[in-house]
Design a protein around this motif. Structure first.
Motif: not given
Length: 331
Positions: A93-104
């Motif tokens: 799995w791949t997820a986008i979590f709040p506050g994480f990632g370069i384009l959060a």
């Protein structure tokens, strides 16, 4: 992967500490197998994918498995961790979590987002030619720090490793870590089926994993010794490319370039450029493109000396696309 020295998932811990008791003691040269929960501690699975993000407990994320006491490993020595086998589960799995990632900040209204991956080897589903555009690897490999007290699993630490998320630490490669406490107290975890350099959305293809590795103590890593080059932090000897089984076609990439006086902003510009290309040329929604970029793209610091500006490239290998051909990309 049956082996006399085996560590099961029940050995999880959520801190780095010199006071963690070892679950296994081995001699230098021993081979150890592990059954590992994924970086989310198996909270996201095929059977609960629709609801898993709403109940995700971040205090249970990034478990280490161990610790392993290596006899004869003393401060000043260097354990060589050679990765012999890495076997993923049949899903990831791949997820986008709040506050994480370069384009959060740019994805706050699209969260949470989750993509499940079929890792059984089936091609032709989605936009990947293969279920593994880069080789599997462990995101977490670390040893106990010399400082007392408890230390978080994230971020990585200079001398002892940890959540390095470095995709080059894969089958056939070796990682060197300078021992800080007697026995080193090695732990591993955070299996990834695939990831690009940078892990730009904050996750890769997270998956439970079985692995086998060999630990060998190289004595006396101090100044003038054979391994003095890694006594101040982790070091990697990468595997020969022909052993990795990665896809990538003829090696061409689409690479967007970001230029800015701020390195962080230059990186954001480069990632945005790739997302725009994936939308325009591959018809991908932005969140989907962001997750693909996280597990397949590669950040490159292409120029960092002509101040005040940094030049950052972010590349996607063209060989991962099912429809790749001379007609689909202008060069």
């Amino acid at each position: 992967m049956a082996h006399p020295f085996h560590i099961h998932p029940g050995t999880k811990h959520f801190k780095w500490s010199r006071d963690l008791p070892p679950v296994l003691t081995v001699l230098s040269g021993a081979e150890i197998s592990f059954d590992l929960h994924d970086g989310g501690n198996n909270q996201i699975r095929l059977d609960n994918a629709e609801t898993a993000l709403s109940s995700f407990d971040f205090t249970q994320a990034d478990p280490g498995h161990g610790t392993v006491f290596i006899e004869g490993a003393d401060p000043g020595d260097v354990p060589r961790v050679k990765f012999l086998e890495l076997e993923t589960a049949d899903y990831g799995w791949t997820a986008i979590f709040p506050g994480f990632g370069i384009l959060a900040d740019e994805f706050a209204d699209q969260l949470p987002a989750l993509r499940m991956w079929d890792l059984r080897g089936a091609a032709g589903r989605g936009y990947l030619e293969s279920a593994s555009p880069s080789p599997p690897f462990l995101g977490t490999i670390g040893i106990a720090p010399a400082e007392g007290g408890d230390h978080p699993m994230v971020p990585p630490m200079l001398l002892t490793g940890g959540n390095l998320d470095t995709r080059h630490i894969t089958r056939g490669s070796a990682l060197y870590l300078p021992v800080q406490v007697a026995g080193a107290l090695l732990s591993v975890g955070d299996g990834h089926a695939a990831q690009g350099d940078g892990e730009v959305c904050g996750t890769a293809v997270e998956t439970p994993m079985r692995c086998r590795l060999r630990v060998t103590v190289e004595k006396g890593g101090g100044a003038g010794a054979k391994k003095s080059w890694c006594t101040h932090g982790p070091a990697i000897v990468m595997a020969p490319r022909e052993t990795l089984g990665a896809v990538g076609g003829d090696g061409r990439e689409f690479m967007a370039v970001g230029v800015d006086a701020d390195l962080h902003e230059a990186t954001r510009k480069a990632v945005r450029g790739v997302l725009a290309w994936l939308g325009a040329e591959k018809g991908m929604e932005r969140a989907e493109a962001y997750m693909l970029a996280s597990m397949a793209g590669s950040l490159k610091l292409t120029e960092v000396v002509d101040m005040p500006n940094y030049v950052v490239g972010f590349g996607i290998p063209l060989g991962i696309f099912v429809d790749q051909g001379d007609h689909s990309v202008r060069v």
